[in-house]
Design an enzyme around this catalytic site. Structure first.
Site, PDB file in Angstrom:
ATOM      1  CG  HIS A   1      38.296  37.895  35.853  1.00 29.12           C
ATOM      2  ND1 HIS A   1      38.042  37.416  37.125  1.00 29.12           N
ATOM      3  CD2 HIS A   1      37.215  38.645  35.515  1.00 29.12           C
ATOM      4  CE1 HIS A   1      36.865  37.847  37.529  1.00 29.12           C
ATOM      5  NE2 HIS A   1      36.336  38.589  36.565  1.00 29.12           N
TER       6      HIS A   1
ATOM      7  CD  GLU B   1      43.234  35.935  37.673  1.00 34.05           C
ATOM      8  OE1 GLU B   1      42.780  36.892  36.993  1.00 34.05           O
ATOM      9  OE2 GLU B   1      42.950  35.782  38.872  1.00 34.05           O
TER      10      GLU B   1
ATOM     11  CB  CYS C   1      37.415  35.349  41.450  1.00 36.73           C
ATOM     12  SG  CYS C   1      37.337  34.955  39.681  1.00 36.73           S
TER      13      CYS C   1
ATOM     14  CB  CYS D   1      40.532  33.200  38.027  1.00 33.17           C
ATOM     15  SG  CYS D   1      39.909  34.560  37.000  1.00 33.17           S
TER      16      CYS D   1
END
Length: 148
Positions: A52, A54, A82, A85
């Site tokens: 992801h 992040e 999410c 993260c």
């Protein structure tokens, strides 16, 4: 740099991710007004479910700063993080989190598990939602419209 101009940099990362057929989410990390790291989603490209935006930006910032603790750093991301993260943001000791669009289905900050509100969360950043929300939401809408 303003919060909006920094979110614009994250939006550019999101656009680039979308052009690579990744979900268009982008992230930048800054400290003291200096851009430290930036990334867009790369889960498909890297064949890595943890890639992801992040996570990738946190990894890069930690490498550049030479520390797993990103003290004094602020993270800007185009979509509400999410739970995975949010956990990484907490462990990295990010000072402030700015996000664009809310994620009622998969968000882990203001929706879903609300990671930072849990008693097991050791560090919660200051959270600033809805920075660049309209543009971030539009990128996602257009991306998924083309895929359906």
């Amino acid at each position: 740099m303003t919060a909006r101009s920094l979110m614009d940099l994250a939006l550019k990362q999101a656009e680039n991710a979308g052009k690579a057929n990744e979900v268009p989410i982008g992230c930048v990390i800054v400290r003291g007004g200096e851009l430290i790291a930036s990334a867009g989603n790369r889960t498909i490209t890297d064949r890595d479910p943890t890639a992801h935006a992040e996570i990738l930006a946190i990894r890069e910032a930690a490498r550049i700063l030479g520390s797993e603790r990103l003290i004094g750093c602020d993270l800007y991301v185009t979509l509400e993080p999410c739970a995975m993260c949010a956990g990484a943001i907490s462990f990295a000791r990010i000072r402030r989190l700015y996000y664009g669009a809310p994620d009622p289905k998969g968000g882990g900050v203001d929706h879903g598990g609300r990671f930072f509100s849990q008693p097991t969360c050791h560090h919660a950043p200051e959270v600033y939602p809805s920075v660049g929300e309209v543009e971030a939401a539009e990128l996602l809408r257009e991306f998924f419209k083309k895929r359906r």
